[in-house]
Design a protein around this motif. Structure first.
Motif, PDB file in Angstrom:
ATOM      1  N   ARG A  33       0.813  -1.168  -0.028  1.00 52.41           N
ATOM      2  CA  ARG A  33      -0.170  -0.030  -0.080  1.00 52.41           C
ATOM      3  C   ARG A  33       0.871   1.116   0.115  1.00 52.41           C
ATOM      4  N   LEU A  34       1.852   1.369   0.730  1.00 52.93           N
ATOM      5  CA  LEU A  34       2.818   2.375   0.931  1.00 52.93           C
ATOM      6  C   LEU A  34       3.553   2.716  -0.492  1.00 52.93           C
ATOM      7  N   ALA A  35       4.028   1.681  -1.138  1.00 53.67           N
ATOM      8  CA  ALA A  35       4.762   1.592  -2.340  1.00 53.67           C
ATOM      9  C   ALA A  35       3.722   2.222  -3.625  1.00 53.67           C
ATOM     10  N   TRP A  36       2.171   1.766  -3.315  1.00 50.92           N
ATOM     11  CA  TRP A  36       1.333   2.216  -4.331  1.00 50.92           C
ATOM     12  C   TRP A  36       1.106   3.677  -4.271  1.00 50.92           C
ATOM     13  N   ALA A  37       0.881   4.083  -2.901  1.00 54.19           N
ATOM     14  CA  ALA A  37       0.677   5.670  -2.631  1.00 54.19           C
ATOM     15  C   ALA A  37       1.906   6.411  -2.902  1.00 54.19           C
ATOM     16  N   LYS A  38       3.092   6.045  -2.887  1.00 54.10           N
ATOM     17  CA  LYS A  38       4.149   6.798  -3.346  1.00 54.10           C
ATOM     18  C   LYS A  38       4.341   6.810  -4.717  1.00 54.10           C
ATOM     19  N   ASP A  39       3.864   5.708  -5.427  1.00 59.01           N
ATOM     20  CA  ASP A  39       3.742   5.708  -7.015  1.00 59.01           C
ATOM     21  C   ASP A  39       2.645   6.760  -7.562  1.00 59.01           C
ATOM     22  N   GLY A  85      -9.435  -3.772 -24.875  1.00 61.80           N
ATOM     23  CA  GLY A  85      -8.700  -2.797 -24.757  1.00 61.80           C
ATOM     24  C   GLY A  85      -8.888  -1.705 -23.634  1.00 61.80           C
ATOM     25  N   ILE A  86      -9.252  -2.090 -22.387  1.00 62.69           N
ATOM     26  CA  ILE A  86      -9.652  -1.328 -21.258  1.00 62.69           C
ATOM     27  C   ILE A  86      -8.219  -1.428 -20.300  1.00 62.69           C
ATOM     28  N   PRO A  87      -7.655  -0.434 -20.078  1.00 63.45           N
ATOM     29  CA  PRO A  87      -6.436  -0.564 -19.175  1.00 63.45           C
ATOM     30  C   PRO A  87      -7.015  -0.827 -17.506  1.00 63.45           C
ATOM     31  N   VAL A  88      -6.598  -1.528 -16.689  1.00 67.20           N
ATOM     32  CA  VAL A  88      -6.946  -1.554 -15.301  1.00 67.20           C
ATOM     33  C   VAL A  88      -5.987  -1.127 -14.429  1.00 67.20           C
ATOM     34  N   LEU A  89      -6.619  -0.163 -13.465  1.00 61.72           N
ATOM     35  CA  LEU A  89      -5.584   0.413 -12.433  1.00 61.72           C
ATOM     36  C   LEU A  89      -5.247  -0.799 -11.488  1.00 61.72           C
ATOM     37  N   ASP A  90      -3.925  -0.558 -11.403  1.00 66.16           N
ATOM     38  CA  ASP A  90      -3.077  -1.674 -10.256  1.00 66.16           C
ATOM     39  C   ASP A  90      -3.787  -1.236  -8.977  1.00 66.16           C
ATOM     40  N   TRP A  91      -3.980  -2.019  -8.274  1.00 65.24           N
ATOM     41  CA  TRP A  91      -4.699  -1.679  -6.737  1.00 65.24           C
ATOM     42  C   TRP A  91      -4.234  -2.561  -5.772  1.00 65.24           C
ATOM     43  N   PRO A  92      -3.819  -2.031  -4.630  1.00 64.72           N
ATOM     44  CA  PRO A  92      -3.330  -2.716  -3.340  1.00 64.72           C
ATOM     45  C   PRO A  92      -4.635  -3.451  -2.578  1.00 64.72           C
ATOM     46  N   ILE A 141      -4.060   9.429  -0.504  1.00 62.64           N
ATOM     47  CA  ILE A 141      -2.747   8.784  -0.701  1.00 62.64           C
ATOM     48  C   ILE A 141      -1.830   9.351   0.380  1.00 62.64           C
ATOM     49  N   THR A 142      -1.951  10.706   0.497  1.00 61.17           N
ATOM     50  CA  THR A 142      -0.962  11.507   1.674  1.00 61.17           C
ATOM     51  C   THR A 142      -1.205  10.662   2.969  1.00 61.17           C
ATOM     52  N   ALA A 143      -2.471  10.444   3.193  1.00 62.23           N
ATOM     53  CA  ALA A 143      -2.711   9.755   4.609  1.00 62.23           C
ATOM     54  C   ALA A 143      -2.048   8.536   4.557  1.00 62.23           C
ATOM     55  N   VAL A 144      -2.133   7.617   3.651  1.00 62.34           N
ATOM     56  CA  VAL A 144      -1.479   6.414   3.621  1.00 62.34           C
ATOM     57  C   VAL A 144      -0.076   6.440   3.721  1.00 62.34           C
ATOM     58  N   ILE A 145       0.815   7.334   2.972  1.00 67.66           N
ATOM     59  CA  ILE A 145       2.068   7.594   3.469  1.00 67.66           C
ATOM     60  C   ILE A 145       2.430   8.033   4.755  1.00 67.66           C
ATOM     61  N   SER A 170      -7.872  -2.601   0.798  1.00 67.60           N
ATOM     62  CA  SER A 170      -7.794  -1.131   0.615  1.00 67.60           C
ATOM     63  C   SER A 170      -9.139  -0.291   0.406  1.00 67.60           C
ATOM     64  N   PRO A 171     -10.228  -0.566   1.047  1.00 66.98           N
ATOM     65  CA  PRO A 171     -11.437   0.188   0.690  1.00 66.98           C
ATOM     66  C   PRO A 171     -11.491   1.703   1.189  1.00 66.98           C
ATOM     67  N   ASP A 172     -10.301   1.997   2.157  1.00 71.24           N
ATOM     68  CA  ASP A 172     -10.141   3.325   2.501  1.00 71.24           C
ATOM     69  C   ASP A 172      -9.614   4.218   1.202  1.00 71.24           C
ATOM     70  N   LEU A 173      -8.987   3.550   0.147  1.00 72.28           N
ATOM     71  CA  LEU A 173      -8.589   4.256  -0.882  1.00 72.28           C
ATOM     72  C   LEU A 173      -9.719   4.320  -2.230  1.00 72.28           C
ATOM     73  N   ASN A 174     -10.804   3.837  -1.875  1.00 73.04           N
ATOM     74  CA  ASN A 174     -11.803   3.722  -2.916  1.00 73.04           C
ATOM     75  C   ASN A 174     -12.779   4.649  -2.701  1.00 73.04           C
ATOM     76  N   PRO A 175     -13.081   5.802  -3.437  1.00 75.72           N
ATOM     77  CA  PRO A 175     -14.305   6.768  -3.070  1.00 75.72           C
ATOM     78  C   PRO A 175     -15.517   6.206  -3.267  1.00 75.72           C
ATOM     79  N   ILE A 176     -15.851   5.107  -3.980  1.00 78.96           N
ATOM     80  CA  ILE A 176     -17.048   4.621  -4.046  1.00 78.96           C
ATOM     81  C   ILE A 176     -17.361   4.026  -2.791  1.00 78.96           C
TER      82      ILE A 176
END
Length: 334
Positions: A126-132, A256-263, A321-325, A266-272
């Motif tokens: 999660r930390l690596a994903w947030a930094k990216d 042909g639909i790109p998919v976002l890599d996801w940790p 993302i800032t909160a995760v970092i 991590s429901p706290d990162l998903n606004p839905i």
């Protein structure tokens, strides 16, 4: 003219100052804006060195620190258990005193927030994903379509509303809530972007890879046309087995639909997830009697979600993302 106990800190300061200057109580009362008897009582109390009257406290500062340590060590204990442990430490106090002191210390009994349990490896990812993703702009996040499933029940348990009623109205049907042993529920799939929400899909069976691809074909693609038109977008979903299956990955490549890599976890990162919460809070006063009425209520409430609400939730991604970092990969308040 107030009583002695009603004197403000400013009035007490004025009384003390003028008394030291040798002013009479009549003059002091006029300057302080209180009765002469209040001045007299305050001066006498100060002369006797008695700060305030009343029953002496039955616990010491050390006893209070012990109580605070007990509550802090295990905040999930009830008052009875805390009182028992506190008195076992040699403190003589009633259960009422225990409750009152806990309240004075700032403790309140609340429903605990629920956060996913993350292991060390998941926090690291999660930390690596947030930094990216920390440098992503609002424009980049607006190109992401977020999706998720959520369960809705007719009965929302203890989170339901309270009722205002008069004495003798406890059995009035108007003041009662329906309760069933196994309340009907529905599983819903939905998607959102900064432009608004897409159509809902009510899932009738367990979601495997084949069922999920049907949802993508008949609901996600129309949602993409509605929200993005001919513009490019990136799809987001979590790492549920049906989502991460090889056949599902193949489906996205074929379309042909790109998919976002996801940790993971991590429901706290998903606004839905916040959007589901908004829908359920708006539905808390609804009283559907069966699954079909529940679906109708969900559709009507979902239709009230505005693009502005979705846009504000998407704009929160940099803060998430800032909160995760800052939390070093641990779950956050979102």
């Amino acid at each position: 003219m107030g009583k002695t106990s009603d004197l403000t800190a400013v009035q007490k300061t004025i009384i003390d100052t003028l008394h030291k200057e040798g002013k009479t109580q009549k003059v002091i009362a006029k300057e302080a804006g209180c009765s002469q008897s209040s001045v007299s009582k305050h001066i006498n109390r100060q002369a006797k060195g008695r700060k305030k009257c009343g029953r002496k406290k039955c616990t010491s500062s050390r006893d209070n620190r012990t109580l605070q340590r007990i509550v802090t060590t295990n905040p999930f204990k009830n008052v009875g258990e805390i009182h028992k442990e506190w008195t076992a430490a040699g403190v003589s106090a009633s259960r009422t005193t225990t409750r009152r002191l806990m309240k004075d210390m700032g403790f309140r009994c609340r429903i605990p927030c629920v956060k996913p349990l993350l292991n060390k490896k998941q926090r690291k990812k999660r930390l690596a994903w947030a930094k990216d993703k920390k440098d992503w702009t609002d424009a980049e996040w607006s190109k992401v379509m977020f999706s998720d499933e959520s369960k809705f029940c007719i009965s929302f348990g203890n989170q339901g509303p309270r009722v205002w009623r008069k004495s003798g109205e406890a059995q009035n049907p108007r003041c009662m809530r329906s309760s069933v042993k196994f309340p009907p529920s529905v599983m819903v799939w939905g998607a959102m972007s900064s432009a608004g929400v897409g159509p809902l899909c009510f899932l009738r069976s367990r979601v495997n890879a084949a069922v999920y691809q049907e949802v993508l074909e008949h609901f996600m693609l129309p949602a993409a046309d509605q929200l993005y038109g001919d513009a490019d977008f990136t799809f987001q979903h979590d790492l549920a087995p049906a989502h991460s299956a090889k056949t599902t990955s193949t489906w996205f490549k074929d379309h042909g639909i790109p998919v976002l890599d996801w940790p993971a976890n991590s429901p706290d990162l998903n606004p839905i997830e916040n959007l589901w919460g908004i829908v359920k809070r708006r539905m808390q006063y609804a009283r559907p009697n069966n699954a079909e009425e529940l679906k109708t209520t969900i559709r009507a409430t979902w239709a009230l979600i505005t693009p502005e609400q979705c846009h504000r939730l998407i704009e929160s991604m940099p803060r998430r993302i800032t909160a995760v970092i800052e939390a070093k990969g641990a779950p956050t308040k979102y």
